[in-house]
Design a protein around this motif. Sequence first.
Motif, PDB file in Angstrom:
ATOM      1  N   PRO A 118       2.784 -16.409 -19.226  1.00 41.99           N
ATOM      2  CA  PRO A 118       3.739 -15.619 -18.424  1.00 41.99           C
ATOM      3  C   PRO A 118       3.126 -14.294 -18.001  1.00 41.99           C
ATOM      4  CG  PRO A 118       4.748 -16.430 -20.460  1.00 41.99           C
ATOM      5  CD  PRO A 118       3.278 -16.661 -20.592  1.00 41.99           C
ATOM      6  N   LEU A 119       3.446 -13.855 -16.801  1.00 43.81           N
ATOM      7  CA  LEU A 119       2.917 -12.596 -16.285  1.00 43.81           C
ATOM      8  C   LEU A 119       3.945 -11.481 -16.408  1.00 43.81           C
ATOM      9  CD1 LEU A 119       1.053 -13.772 -13.040  1.00 43.81           C
ATOM     10  CD2 LEU A 119       0.086 -13.234 -15.289  1.00 43.81           C
ATOM     11  N   THR A 120       3.481 -10.317 -16.821  1.00 44.04           N
ATOM     12  CA  THR A 120       4.352  -9.148 -16.867  1.00 44.04           C
ATOM     13  C   THR A 120       4.525  -8.597 -15.455  1.00 44.04           C
ATOM     14  OG1 THR A 120       2.501  -7.619 -17.168  1.00 44.04           O
ATOM     15  CG2 THR A 120       3.479  -8.568 -19.171  1.00 44.04           C
ATOM     16  N   ARG A 121       5.510  -7.731 -15.297  1.00 47.68           N
ATOM     17  CA  ARG A 121       5.712  -7.073 -14.003  1.00 47.68           C
ATOM     18  C   ARG A 121       4.488  -6.239 -13.628  1.00 47.68           C
ATOM     19  NH1 ARG A 121      11.144  -7.006 -12.339  1.00 47.68           N
ATOM     20  NH2 ARG A 121      12.622  -7.738 -13.946  1.00 47.68           N
ATOM     21  N   VAL A 122       3.883  -5.615 -14.626  1.00 47.96           N
ATOM     22  CA  VAL A 122       2.697  -4.787 -14.377  1.00 47.96           C
ATOM     23  C   VAL A 122       1.570  -5.636 -13.799  1.00 47.96           C
ATOM     24  CG1 VAL A 122       0.912  -3.393 -15.477  1.00 47.96           C
ATOM     25  CG2 VAL A 122       3.304  -3.096 -16.139  1.00 47.96           C
ATOM     26  N   ALA A 123       1.337  -6.808 -14.390  1.00 44.73           N
ATOM     27  CA  ALA A 123       0.279  -7.694 -13.908  1.00 44.73           C
ATOM     28  C   ALA A 123       0.582  -8.190 -12.502  1.00 44.73           C
ATOM     29  CB  ALA A 123       0.110  -8.872 -14.864  1.00 44.73           C
ATOM     30  N   MET A 124       1.823  -8.559 -12.260  1.00 47.56           N
ATOM     31  CA  MET A 124       2.183  -9.096 -10.947  1.00 47.56           C
ATOM     32  C   MET A 124       2.109  -8.022  -9.874  1.00 47.56           C
ATOM     33  SD  MET A 124       2.780 -12.099  -9.942  1.00 47.56           S
ATOM     34  CE  MET A 124       2.998 -12.737  -8.272  1.00 47.56           C
ATOM     35  N   ASP A 125       2.523  -6.816 -10.205  1.00 51.19           N
ATOM     36  CA  ASP A 125       2.440  -5.715  -9.228  1.00 51.19           C
ATOM     37  C   ASP A 125       0.988  -5.432  -8.854  1.00 51.19           C
ATOM     38  OD1 ASP A 125       5.174  -5.475  -9.195  1.00 51.19           O
ATOM     39  OD2 ASP A 125       5.249  -3.715 -10.501  1.00 51.19           O
ATOM     40  N   ALA A 126       0.091  -5.494  -9.844  1.00 47.52           N
ATOM     41  CA  ALA A 126      -1.328  -5.265  -9.568  1.00 47.52           C
ATOM     42  C   ALA A 126      -1.879  -6.348  -8.649  1.00 47.52           C
ATOM     43  CB  ALA A 126      -2.117  -5.219 -10.876  1.00 47.52           C
ATOM     44  N   LEU A 127      -1.459  -7.587  -8.863  1.00 52.79           N
ATOM     45  CA  LEU A 127      -1.907  -8.688  -8.015  1.00 52.79           C
ATOM     46  C   LEU A 127      -1.389  -8.533  -6.587  1.00 52.79           C
ATOM     47  CD1 LEU A 127      -3.227 -11.462  -7.542  1.00 52.79           C
ATOM     48  CD2 LEU A 127      -1.097 -12.510  -8.365  1.00 52.79           C
ATOM     49  N   ILE A 128      -0.124  -8.171  -6.436  1.00 53.03           N
ATOM     50  CA  ILE A 128       0.472  -8.030  -5.108  1.00 53.03           C
ATOM     51  C   ILE A 128      -0.229  -6.919  -4.317  1.00 53.03           C
ATOM     52  CG2 ILE A 128       2.559  -7.288  -3.888  1.00 53.03           C
ATOM     53  CD1 ILE A 128       4.174  -8.794  -6.048  1.00 53.03           C
ATOM     54  N   GLY A 129      -0.424  -5.760  -4.952  1.00 54.16           N
ATOM     55  CA  GLY A 129      -1.090  -4.656  -4.279  1.00 54.16           C
ATOM     56  C   GLY A 129      -2.506  -5.016  -3.867  1.00 54.16           C
ATOM     57  N   TYR A 130      -3.195  -5.725  -4.718  1.00 54.80           N
ATOM     58  CA  TYR A 130      -4.570  -6.157  -4.459  1.00 54.80           C
ATOM     59  C   TYR A 130      -4.618  -7.132  -3.284  1.00 54.80           C
ATOM     60  CZ  TYR A 130      -8.410  -9.465  -5.741  1.00 54.80           C
ATOM     61  OH  TYR A 130      -9.470 -10.332  -5.764  1.00 54.80           O
ATOM     62  N   ARG A 131      -3.713  -8.105  -3.264  1.00 55.97           N
ATOM     63  CA  ARG A 131      -3.685  -9.082  -2.172  1.00 55.97           C
ATOM     64  C   ARG A 131      -3.370  -8.400  -0.837  1.00 55.97           C
ATOM     65  NH1 ARG A 131      -3.170 -14.578  -2.896  1.00 55.97           N
ATOM     66  NH2 ARG A 131      -1.703 -14.662  -1.147  1.00 55.97           N
ATOM     67  N   LEU A 132      -2.404  -7.516  -0.852  1.00 52.75           N
ATOM     68  CA  LEU A 132      -2.046  -6.822   0.386  1.00 52.75           C
ATOM     69  C   LEU A 132      -3.222  -6.001   0.911  1.00 52.75           C
ATOM     70  CD1 LEU A 132       1.606  -5.655  -0.426  1.00 52.75           C
ATOM     71  CD2 LEU A 132       0.915  -7.454   1.180  1.00 52.75           C
ATOM     72  N   GLY A 133      -3.965  -5.390  -0.012  1.00 55.72           N
ATOM     73  CA  GLY A 133      -5.111  -4.586   0.387  1.00 55.72           C
ATOM     74  C   GLY A 133      -6.195  -5.399   1.071  1.00 55.72           C
ATOM     75  N   PHE A 134      -6.262  -6.690   0.751  1.00 59.96           N
ATOM     76  CA  PHE A 134      -7.245  -7.569   1.379  1.00 59.96           C
ATOM     77  C   PHE A 134      -6.644  -8.361   2.547  1.00 59.96           C
ATOM     78  CE2 PHE A 134      -9.817  -6.543  -2.201  1.00 59.96           C
ATOM     79  CZ  PHE A 134     -11.125  -6.866  -1.854  1.00 59.96           C
ATOM     80  N   GLY A 135      -5.467  -7.944   2.996  1.00 55.31           N
ATOM     81  CA  GLY A 135      -4.854  -8.577   4.153  1.00 55.31           C
ATOM     82  C   GLY A 135      -4.253  -9.935   3.893  1.00 55.31           C
ATOM     83  N   LEU A 136      -3.983 -10.255   2.628  1.00 55.40           N
ATOM     84  CA  LEU A 136      -3.374 -11.530   2.266  1.00 55.40           C
ATOM     85  C   LEU A 136      -1.868 -11.351   2.104  1.00 55.40           C
ATOM     86  CD1 LEU A 136      -5.927 -12.695  -0.460  1.00 55.40           C
ATOM     87  CD2 LEU A 136      -5.883 -13.346   1.960  1.00 55.40           C
ATOM     88  N   PRO A 137      -1.084 -12.418   2.225  1.00 59.61           N
ATOM     89  CA  PRO A 137       0.345 -12.321   1.923  1.00 59.61           C
ATOM     90  C   PRO A 137       0.557 -11.804   0.499  1.00 59.61           C
ATOM     91  CG  PRO A 137      -0.158 -14.414   2.983  1.00 59.61           C
ATOM     92  CD  PRO A 137      -1.471 -13.770   2.663  1.00 59.61           C
ATOM     93  N   ALA A 138       1.666 -11.126   0.271  1.00 56.40           N
ATOM     94  CA  ALA A 138       1.901 -10.512  -1.031  1.00 56.40           C
ATOM     95  C   ALA A 138       1.862 -11.516  -2.171  1.00 56.40           C
ATOM     96  CB  ALA A 138       3.245  -9.777  -1.020  1.00 56.40           C
ATOM     97  N   LEU A 139       2.423 -12.695  -1.950  1.00 59.53           N
ATOM     98  CA  LEU A 139       2.535 -13.687  -3.018  1.00 59.53           C
ATOM     99  C   LEU A 139       1.606 -14.872  -2.756  1.00 59.53           C
ATOM    100  CD1 LEU A 139       6.417 -13.693  -3.445  1.00 59.53           C
ATOM    101  CD2 LEU A 139       4.720 -12.434  -4.799  1.00 59.53           C
TER     102      LEU A 139
END
Length: 288
Positions: A118-139
Amino acid sequence: MFTAFHGTGYLRVTPMILTRTPKPRRLDTSRSIAPDIYDLVLGVMERQRDEGQVAYQRHLRDRFVLVFLRETGLRASELVGASMGAVYALSDPEAGKTYWVVRVDEEDAKGASERSIPLTRVAMDALIGYRLGFGLPALPAPNEVQPILLSRRTRSLSINARAVKGAADRRFFGAWGSVTTRQGLYKIVKGRITDAAQVLQRDGLHDAAAELLKASPHWLRHTFAKATLLHGHSGVDVAAALGHASGDTTMIYTEQGALDQIRAWERRRRGVLAEVEPVSIPAGAGWS
């Protein structure tokens, strides 16, 4: 009989050596990063974040690496081998909720034992921000094959059987390269840890800096294990998250025997035991 066979060279060692019980693997439970030091590492990263897209993307990627290792307890090889599609939504019919989890496939897991964490909110937020920074969809999309660790370098790309030659054009289409080795991951983590250690040294915290410089990606796995157990998760649950074949390995992180003795002393003779004085990190360390 053994003497005869040994003398003629048929046997080199006694077969009884094969029946000996191997010594249990020892873990150095001190190899973890204290919460305040871990926060300092992230704080130094935030302070050192440079302007420009390249530096910002690298910052988001590196921050994701540190946070994800700390929040999941993944091995370095497991994170390097994961795809974006390893992060998926799992519904719990009993709770009526859907949660984000990360799957470790058999080919990446030690002992070839697939598991999901299971992923924590902290882990998921880091993934979303990282993906957006590389021009990928948030999820991440189901079965998304893009490697989870991206590189600023691009991979080859063809559109309508024609190669896209410009790196900027390949980035526009999301044709990112990837970090494919544990050595590449190690370099990311050690680079950020070294930056934070330099701040500690500048502020006169030489012992803390020296200890931090010993840290590696695997230390974040130990940090996850100790923190999760101390927050009350059962040894069985933590063993499942870590992919330990035996719960005994997981329980090494707790040092439960020593803790039981300490608590008994504190109940009966409070204040007698010698306490370790916490390392004092000056306010604003790493921010000036």
